[in-house]
Motif scaffolding. Structure first.
Motif, mmCIF file in Angstrom:
data_model
loop_
_atom_site.group_PDB
_atom_site.id
_atom_site.type_symbol
_atom_site.label_atom_id
_atom_site.label_comp_id
_atom_site.label_asym_id
_atom_site.label_seq_id
_atom_site.Cartn_x
_atom_site.Cartn_y
_atom_site.Cartn_z
ATOM 1 N N GLU A 27 0.831 -1.207 0.000
ATOM 2 C CA GLU A 27 0.000 0.000 0.000
ATOM 3 C C GLU A 27 0.868 1.259 0.000
ATOM 4 O OE1 GLU A 27 -2.573 -3.280 1.483
ATOM 5 O OE2 GLU A 27 -0.549 -2.644 1.967
ATOM 6 N N GLN A 28 1.956 1.246 0.755
ATOM 7 C CA GLN A 28 2.858 2.396 0.764
ATOM 8 C C GLN A 28 3.536 2.549 -0.595
ATOM 9 O OE1 GLN A 28 5.405 1.581 4.119
ATOM 10 N NE2 GLN A 28 4.162 2.842 5.487
ATOM 11 N N PHE A 29 3.902 1.435 -1.228
ATOM 12 C CA PHE A 29 4.473 1.507 -2.569
ATOM 13 C C PHE A 29 3.490 2.178 -3.526
ATOM 14 C CE2 PHE A 29 4.377 -0.475 -6.791
ATOM 15 C CZ PHE A 29 5.563 0.036 -7.305
ATOM 16 N N ILE A 30 2.234 1.750 -3.472
ATOM 17 C CA ILE A 30 1.229 2.340 -4.359
ATOM 18 C C ILE A 30 1.096 3.833 -4.079
ATOM 19 C CG2 ILE A 30 -1.245 2.383 -4.931
ATOM 20 C CD1 ILE A 30 -1.208 -0.699 -4.393
ATOM 21 N N ASP A 31 0.976 4.181 -2.813
ATOM 22 C CA ASP A 31 0.779 5.580 -2.447
ATOM 23 C C ASP A 31 1.997 6.447 -2.735
ATOM 24 O OD1 ASP A 31 -0.763 7.735 -1.176
ATOM 25 O OD2 ASP A 31 0.762 7.598 0.392
ATOM 26 N N ARG A 32 3.184 5.957 -2.453
ATOM 27 C CA ARG A 32 4.388 6.790 -2.522
ATOM 28 C C ARG A 32 5.145 6.705 -3.833
ATOM 29 N NH1 ARG A 32 6.321 5.448 3.673
ATOM 30 N NH2 ARG A 32 4.516 6.455 4.640
ATOM 31 N N ALA A 33 4.910 5.651 -4.632
ATOM 32 C CA ALA A 33 5.668 5.502 -5.879
ATOM 33 C C ALA A 33 4.789 5.359 -7.114
ATOM 34 C CB ALA A 33 6.601 4.293 -5.781
ATOM 35 N N ALA A 34 3.681 4.647 -7.008
ATOM 36 C CA ALA A 34 2.935 4.250 -8.202
ATOM 37 C C ALA A 34 1.680 5.060 -8.482
ATOM 38 C CB ALA A 34 2.568 2.764 -8.091
ATOM 39 N N SER A 35 1.397 6.071 -7.687
ATOM 40 C CA SER A 35 0.144 6.811 -7.849
ATOM 41 C C SER A 35 0.276 8.150 -8.552
ATOM 42 C CB SER A 35 -0.494 7.076 -6.477
ATOM 43 O OG SER A 35 -0.879 5.871 -5.895
ATOM 44 N N ARG A 36 1.384 8.826 -8.313
ATOM 45 C CA ARG A 36 1.515 10.187 -8.843
ATOM 46 C C ARG A 36 2.982 10.540 -9.035
ATOM 47 N NH1 ARG A 36 0.709 10.068 -3.812
ATOM 48 N NH2 ARG A 36 -1.537 9.977 -3.868
ATOM 49 N N SER A 37 3.191 11.556 -9.832
ATOM 50 C CA SER A 37 4.541 12.059 -10.062
ATOM 51 C C SER A 37 5.047 12.762 -8.813
ATOM 52 C CB SER A 37 4.532 13.046 -11.234
ATOM 53 O OG SER A 37 5.772 13.720 -11.313
ATOM 54 N N SER A 38 6.255 12.421 -8.413
ATOM 55 C CA SER A 38 6.851 13.106 -7.266
ATOM 56 C C SER A 38 7.352 14.490 -7.671
ATOM 57 C CB SER A 38 7.981 12.269 -6.673
ATOM 58 O OG SER A 38 8.919 11.932 -7.655
ATOM 59 N N ILE A 39 7.431 14.756 -8.956
ATOM 60 C CA ILE A 39 7.884 16.067 -9.443
ATOM 61 C C ILE A 39 6.706 17.026 -9.586
ATOM 62 C CG2 ILE A 39 8.930 17.277 -11.404
ATOM 63 C CD1 ILE A 39 10.620 14.714 -11.834
ATOM 64 N N SER A 40 5.682 16.596 -10.333
ATOM 65 C CA SER A 40 4.556 17.496 -10.614
ATOM 66 C C SER A 40 3.369 17.292 -9.670
ATOM 67 C CB SER A 40 4.081 17.302 -12.051
ATOM 68 O OG SER A 40 3.449 16.034 -12.182
ATOM 69 N N GLY A 41 3.299 16.119 -9.043
ATOM 70 C CA GLY A 41 2.150 15.800 -8.205
ATOM 71 C C GLY A 41 0.945 15.298 -8.987
ATOM 72 N N LYS A 42 1.057 15.268 -10.317
ATOM 73 C CA LYS A 42 -0.054 14.804 -11.156
ATOM 74 C C LYS A 42 -0.237 13.294 -11.000
ATOM 75 C CE LYS A 42 0.365 18.210 -14.830
ATOM 76 N NZ LYS A 42 0.612 18.387 -16.276
#
Length: 124
Positions: A79-94
């Motif tokens: 769940e943390q992987f999905i939330d922190r890596a696979a859900s949105r861009s860490s650069i743009s937040g999109k």
């Protein structure tokens, strides 16, 4: 060292110890690897920051993000992987998007949650 100073130092050390998480369990590692394999073999396209990418390229990108999180002890569950890596861009937040053949385009977080549930049902 005064009692107050020892007490304060103990609180600070306890706080730092609780910031990092433990390494992912074997189960979590299998689930995260399974999620990335599901994407790579899905035939789906993966959108990040407005550009579409083939599934193998998307998996490579998510692996780099996961490796970054692992080095910093920032993920220990699927769940943390999905939330922190696979859900949105860490650069743009999109939000990331997934488009699979014969299915409606959807947010990657939703797609990965569905895949995680399938993996867990298959392993049960």
């Amino acid at each position: 060292m005064s009692h107050r100073l020892r007490f304060s130092a103990g609180i600070v050390l306890a706080a730092f110890a609780s910031v990092g998480s433990a390494a992912p369990s074997a189960t979590a590692q299998r689930e995260i690897t399974g999620l990335m394999q599901a994407l790579e073999t899905s035939g789906c396209r993966f959108q990040r920051n407005g550009s579409w990418h083939e599934s193998a390229e998307a998996r490579s990108h998510l692996q780099r993000k996961y490796d970054y999180l692992l080095k910093r002890n920032l993920t220990d569950t699927a769940e943390q992987f999905i939330d922190r890596a696979a859900s949105r861009s860490s650069i743009s937040g999109k939000p990331y998007r997934v488009a699979c053949p014969g299915a409606a385009e959807q947010d990657a977080a939703t797609w990965f949650q569905q895949q995680l549930q399938r993996l867990r049902r298959a392993g049960a």
